[in-house]
Design a protein around this motif. Structure first.
Motif, mmCIF file in Angstrom:
data_model
loop_
_atom_site.group_PDB
_atom_site.id
_atom_site.type_symbol
_atom_site.label_atom_id
_atom_site.label_comp_id
_atom_site.label_asym_id
_atom_site.label_seq_id
_atom_site.Cartn_x
_atom_site.Cartn_y
_atom_site.Cartn_z
ATOM 1 N N LEU B 15 0.482 -1.639 -0.027
ATOM 2 C CA LEU B 15 0.024 -0.337 0.023
ATOM 3 C C LEU B 15 0.867 1.208 0.397
ATOM 4 O O LEU B 15 0.749 2.461 -0.523
ATOM 5 N N ILE B 16 1.902 0.897 1.148
ATOM 6 C CA ILE B 16 2.695 2.028 0.927
ATOM 7 C C ILE B 16 3.423 2.339 -0.162
ATOM 8 O O ILE B 16 3.686 3.920 -0.562
ATOM 9 N N LYS B 17 4.404 1.506 -0.531
ATOM 10 C CA LYS B 17 4.954 1.545 -1.729
ATOM 11 C C LYS B 17 3.727 2.009 -2.885
ATOM 12 O O LYS B 17 4.044 3.069 -3.892
ATOM 13 N N LYS B 18 2.468 1.370 -3.752
ATOM 14 C CA LYS B 18 1.338 2.103 -4.181
ATOM 15 C C LYS B 18 1.505 4.297 -4.592
ATOM 16 O O LYS B 18 1.082 4.875 -4.850
ATOM 17 N N SER B 19 1.047 3.890 -3.108
ATOM 18 C CA SER B 19 0.829 5.617 -2.910
ATOM 19 C C SER B 19 2.129 6.503 -2.850
ATOM 20 O O SER B 19 1.575 8.138 -3.075
ATOM 21 N N THR B 20 3.278 6.308 -3.433
ATOM 22 C CA THR B 20 4.191 6.900 -3.187
ATOM 23 C C THR B 20 3.688 7.551 -4.601
ATOM 24 O O THR B 20 4.244 7.933 -6.041
ATOM 25 N N ASN B 21 3.975 9.350 -4.213
ATOM 26 C CA ASN B 21 3.893 10.314 -5.133
ATOM 27 C C ASN B 21 4.573 11.603 -5.109
ATOM 28 O O ASN B 21 4.606 12.359 -5.322
ATOM 29 N N GLU B 22 5.611 11.169 -3.833
ATOM 30 C CA GLU B 22 6.224 12.738 -3.606
ATOM 31 C C GLU B 22 7.689 12.440 -4.632
ATOM 32 O O GLU B 22 8.802 11.726 -4.796
ATOM 33 N N LYS B 23 7.909 12.980 -5.485
ATOM 34 C CA LYS B 23 8.910 13.189 -6.197
ATOM 35 C C LYS B 23 9.702 14.866 -6.250
ATOM 36 O O LYS B 23 8.697 15.679 -6.290
ATOM 37 N N PRO B 24 11.146 14.114 -6.615
ATOM 38 C CA PRO B 24 12.126 15.908 -6.213
ATOM 39 C C PRO B 24 10.911 16.204 -7.886
ATOM 40 O O PRO B 24 10.883 15.910 -8.801
ATOM 41 N N SER B 25 11.891 17.667 -8.436
ATOM 42 C CA SER B 25 10.876 18.233 -10.135
ATOM 43 C C SER B 25 12.531 17.940 -10.214
ATOM 44 O O SER B 25 13.816 17.377 -10.492
ATOM 45 N N ILE B 26 12.144 17.479 -12.065
ATOM 46 C CA ILE B 26 12.729 17.002 -12.739
ATOM 47 C C ILE B 26 14.326 17.788 -12.952
ATOM 48 O O ILE B 26 15.385 16.753 -13.114
ATOM 49 N N ASP B 27 13.981 18.960 -12.516
ATOM 50 C CA ASP B 27 15.312 19.695 -13.186
ATOM 51 C C ASP B 27 16.569 19.293 -11.816
ATOM 52 O O ASP B 27 17.488 20.222 -11.722
ATOM 53 N N PHE B 28 16.126 18.967 -10.587
ATOM 54 C CA PHE B 28 16.911 18.316 -9.637
ATOM 55 C C PHE B 28 18.366 17.998 -9.132
ATOM 56 O O PHE B 28 19.070 19.588 -8.604
ATOM 57 N N THR B 29 18.937 17.184 -10.275
ATOM 58 C CA THR B 29 19.884 17.063 -10.151
ATOM 59 C C THR B 29 21.110 17.901 -10.683
ATOM 60 O O THR B 29 22.202 18.762 -10.262
ATOM 61 N N GLU B 30 20.648 17.893 -11.849
ATOM 62 C CA GLU B 30 21.502 19.771 -12.523
ATOM 63 C C GLU B 30 21.710 20.829 -11.319
ATOM 64 O O GLU B 30 22.437 21.506 -11.849
ATOM 65 N N LYS B 31 20.046 21.721 -10.915
ATOM 66 C CA LYS B 31 20.376 22.656 -10.506
ATOM 67 C C LYS B 31 21.888 22.293 -8.772
ATOM 68 O O LYS B 31 22.089 23.034 -8.407
ATOM 69 N N ILE B 32 21.814 21.047 -8.150
ATOM 70 C CA ILE B 32 22.823 20.778 -7.781
ATOM 71 C C ILE B 32 23.945 20.600 -7.896
ATOM 72 O O ILE B 32 24.834 21.644 -7.309
ATOM 73 N N MET B 33 24.155 19.999 -9.038
ATOM 74 C CA MET B 33 25.116 20.430 -10.014
ATOM 75 C C MET B 33 25.885 21.521 -10.469
ATOM 76 O O MET B 33 27.415 21.914 -10.227
ATOM 77 N N GLN B 34 24.835 22.600 -11.244
ATOM 78 C CA GLN B 34 25.392 23.783 -11.200
ATOM 79 C C GLN B 34 25.897 24.300 -10.199
ATOM 80 O O GLN B 34 27.045 25.344 -9.765
ATOM 81 N N LYS B 35 25.470 24.270 -9.040
ATOM 82 C CA LYS B 35 25.479 24.857 -7.830
ATOM 83 C C LYS B 35 27.585 24.339 -7.345
ATOM 84 O O LYS B 35 28.322 25.157 -6.470
ATOM 85 N N ILE B 36 27.212 22.992 -7.651
ATOM 86 C CA ILE B 36 28.708 22.563 -7.256
ATOM 87 C C ILE B 36 29.038 23.037 -7.764
ATOM 88 O O ILE B 36 31.114 23.328 -7.937
ATOM 89 N N GLU B 37 29.637 23.164 -9.283
ATOM 90 C CA GLU B 37 30.512 23.862 -10.465
ATOM 91 C C GLU B 37 30.545 25.617 -10.281
ATOM 92 O O GLU B 37 31.773 25.748 -10.015
#
Lengths: 190, 146
Positions: B15-37
């Motif tokens: 039930l809990i696995k089915k329910s999961t609709n919590e997802k970060p934004s599509i460009d989540f990784t890009e934003k982090i990598m830009q900040k790191i760069e």
């Protein structure tokens, strides 16, 4: 996408390959977001906290002790960041009392829930989890969704092992009570 | 009994696995990598500026000291010039106009007399500041990797 073990990417980052950190972010971003969102209950704040935490992890990666799991270490950073940023606002939710499930057995509740469609089940469980306290909903997600062990949850949240076990037991009960209440309400409506 | 509990737990887990609709934004990784760069770039420029300034000042100080030592200490008589071994009094006679200029500009300090050494030091500092600014203008926008 198939990922290698976390330690492989950690070593690469430590050797100066910054781009390897993107694999770690991709691998853990969903759980990172869930942890933050469970605590702050706001998607924008959760995203900001998760991003800040990944940056903190990147900056402190040299301090990561390789005998521990990277994910546990990262989730601990996210948990602490989220807790420290949580505004002390009173979240209004209908508190579920520690009801004793005398009227229905858990088997009956499970059977009732199984009668519902997938979409209805999803709505019911979402409602039940939303009504839990922040930390409780995090514990249940870590345990069932991320399949973290009791030890790992204990390390992330700072609770003792026995405390985690007791809490999980009580949270399960709360969820079943709420699922049964929702089921009853739906029956009454029909 | 144990089996029953596990079955119920599996149900809850599903039930809990089915329910999961919590997802970060599509460009989540890009934003982090830009900040790191961005962090790395800033760090490398800062490091460059620090090391460049340190080496530049050291070089200039050594060169200046060497040059003046050479000018003051060397025996120039073999060149058949009228120049004799320079001394501080001679320098004082060469630059009285500069002395006057400084004294007039700094009216309030008109009673203060500059020695030749003070003027040389002051001139050197001003020259170094200008050279420093000139070099920075052509180097700060570039990426340096040391």
């Amino acid at each position: 996408m198939k990922y290698k073990k976390d330690i492989y990417y950690v070593e690469k980052v430590l050797n100066g390959d910054t781009s390897a950190f993107a694999y770690l972010v991709n691998k853990h971003k969903e759980m990172a977001f869930i942890i933050a969102n469970r605590i702050v209950r706001n998607k924008e704040d959760a995203e900001e906290i998760a991003q800040d935490s990944f940056l903190k992890a990147y900056q402190a990666i040299e301090k990561f002790k390789k005998e521990a799991k990277f994910s546990t270490w990262l989730y601990r950073i996210i948990y602490n960041t989220a807790i420290s940023k949580t505004r002390k606002k009173k979240i209004e939710f209908s508190a579920i009392e520690d009801q004793i499930i005398n009227n229905y057995s858990i088997d009956e509740i499970v059977e009732n829930v199984n009668q519902l469609s997938d979409e209805e089940q999803k709505i019911q469980i979402d409602n039940a989890i939303e009504k839990l306290e922040e930390k409780d909903s995090l514990l249940i997600k870590l345990f069932y969704l991320n399949e973290s062990t009791i030890d790992e949850i204990s390390e992330i949240t700072g609770l003792t092992n026995s405390n985690v076990k007791v809490k999980l037991h009580r949270i399960r009960k709360k969820i079943y009570v709420e699922l049964q209440n929702s089921f009853q309400t739906e029956l009454n409506v029909v | 009994m144990e089996k029953d509990i596990n079955n119920r737990d599996d149900c809850l887990k599903n039930l809990i696995k089915k329910s999961t609709n919590e997802k970060p934004s599509i460009d989540f990784t890009e934003k982090i990598m830009q900040k790191i760069e961005a962090g790395i770039e800033t760090e490398s420029i800062e490091n460059y500026e620090k090391s460049y300034q340190k080496w530049w000042w050291l070089l200039v100080v050594i060169s200046t000291v060497t040059l003046f030592s050479f000018l003051l200490m060397f025996d120039w008589s073999f060149l058949n010039f009228q120049i004799e071994k320079p001394n501080l009094d001679q320098i004082n006679t060469i630059i009285p106009d500069i002395q006057k200029f400084f004294q007039s500009v700094m009216g309030l300090l008109s009673n203060l007399k500059f020695s030749s050494i003070s003027i040389i030091i002051l001139g050197t500092i001003i020259m170094l500041v200008f050279i420093d600014k000139f070099i920075k203008r052509y180097s700060v926008d570039k990426k340096y990797v040391f």
